[in-house]
Write an enzyme that holds these catalytic residues in place. Structure first.
Site, short mmCIF file in Angstrom:
data_model
loop_
_atom_site.label_atom_id
_atom_site.label_comp_id
_atom_site.label_asym_id
_atom_site.label_seq_id
_atom_site.Cartn_x
_atom_site.Cartn_y
_atom_site.Cartn_z
N ARG A 3 0.85 -1.19 0.00
CA ARG A 3 0.00 0.00 0.00
C ARG A 3 0.89 1.23 0.00
O ARG A 3 1.91 1.28 0.70
CB ARG A 3 -0.91 0.04 1.25
CG ARG A 3 -2.02 -1.00 1.25
CD ARG A 3 -3.08 -0.68 0.20
NE ARG A 3 -4.18 -1.63 0.23
CZ ARG A 3 -4.25 -2.75 -0.46
NH1 ARG A 3 -3.22 -3.09 -1.26
NH2 ARG A 3 -5.31 -3.54 -0.40
N HIS A 27 -1.02 -0.79 -9.85
CA HIS A 27 -1.63 -1.63 -8.81
C HIS A 27 -2.14 -2.97 -9.39
O HIS A 27 -3.33 -3.27 -9.31
CB HIS A 27 -2.76 -0.89 -8.11
CG HIS A 27 -3.05 -1.45 -6.73
ND1 HIS A 27 -3.40 -0.67 -5.65
CD2 HIS A 27 -3.03 -2.72 -6.25
CE1 HIS A 27 -3.59 -1.44 -4.58
NE2 HIS A 27 -3.37 -2.69 -4.94
#
Length: 319
Positions: A234, A282
């Site tokens: 993250r 991502h």
């Protein structure tokens, strides 16, 4: 259990994700549970008819009025987007997908990114752009120290894959872990030591209140000069402004970044233009409908029979 012998499932499953293919998930789920009605979050639906949710980063208020909700399946490994929400009905179990194919996909990305640095590939990419035959002798794998922060299912799989390549692998986690061939450390008191030894740092921690901002400027500066950072976890685990500065001034030699504080990474962010940064959107590991639908169907059946689902997470803890 064959589909023909499965008990009927009442209620509908609602789907929400801006990134995943609804049709693929609907077809994969209905192949396993033919009587399960699937609805997309954007379609008109009666909230009271929803018993199950398959969601990734659903907007605030999404779960409001779903008074018969019995199970939330998070479409991915990280559950930070489900923490601290006001719209979650009390006591509804949240599960995450633990698909071996996701762990393999993540390990493949980490292996690619790590070996790219271990074999000095960015140096040769730059030489090619200059049209220059610039030989640099390969380092012996055991002379390259890779530290993996986070030894959950995905992190442990990646650490084992790196070890198989003959690299020296350190692991760090909040609580003690043991992995063959990996020098495992745990607890905050050992983090600085692990960082100080890492030629390549791989960030695979969950985002929790304890890990948010963990890699601040001071901790990033503990990495040896010229170290590379790979973040597949993250963006909020790392101080992105400090990371950018340290990449610019050469303290960090390079970064492979799949995650960012804000996603998509804003147009004009300095990271886009940096030669020593590789950016991906991502996708280091994503849930694959064909292989993950089986465990979701099993959990739907378990919950419909009043049983506890597998792979339940504690949103307050963050994993």
């Amino acid at each position: 259990m064959h589909a023909s012998s499965r008990p009927a499932v009442s209620g509908a499953m609602i789907f929400y994700s801006e990134f995943d293919d609804y049709a693929a998930w609907r077809d994969a789920m209905q192949a396993r549970l033919p009587d399960l009605r699937m609805v997309h979050g954007s379609e008109a639906h009666d909230p009271a008819s929803i018993h199950y949710a398959l969601a990734w980063k659903a907007p605030q208020g999404f779960f409001d009025r779903m008074k018969n909700l019995r199970l939330i399946v998070n479409l991915g490994a990280g559950v930070d987007s489900l923490v601290g929400r006001e719209d979650l009905p009390a006591g509804v179990p949240i599960t995450r997908i633990t698909d071996p194919n996701m762990a393999r996909m993540m390990a493949g990305y980490v292996l690619f990114a790590t070996l790219r640095y271990a074999r000095d590939i960015p140096y040769f990419e730059a030489a090619q752009r200059r049209g220059e035959w610039a030989y640099r002798h390969p380092r012996s794998p055991e002379d390259v120290c890779v530290a993996v922060l986070g030894l959950g299912e995905l992190g442990a799989c990646a650490a084992q894959e790196l070890r198989r390549q003959g690299l020296t692998v350190l692991g760090w986690s909040r609580s003690p872990r043991s992995i063959d061939g990996v020098e495992c450390h745990s607890g905050m008191e050992s983090l600085d030591t692990v960082l100080s030894r890492a030629d390549i740092l791989v960030v695979m921690l969950p985002l929790t209140p304890q890990t948010r901002g963990l890699l601040d400027r001071e901790r990033l500066q503990r990495l040896p000069r010229g170290a590379a950072l790979i973040n597949v976890a993250r963006g909020a685990l790392v101080d992105q402004a400090a990371l950018t500065d340290l990449l610019r001034n050469g303290h960090l030699g390079g970064a492979t970044l799949d995650v960012f504080e804000r996603e998509p990474l804003p147009i004009g962010d300095p990271l886009w233009a940096m030669d020593n940064v590789l950016i991906t959107p991502h996708l280091a590991s994503v849930a694959i409908p064909a292989s993950a639908a089986g465990q979701i169907a099993d959990n739907v059946l378990r919950v419909s029979q009043g049983l506890e689902p597998a792979n339940r997470v504690d949103p307050a803890r963050g994993y």
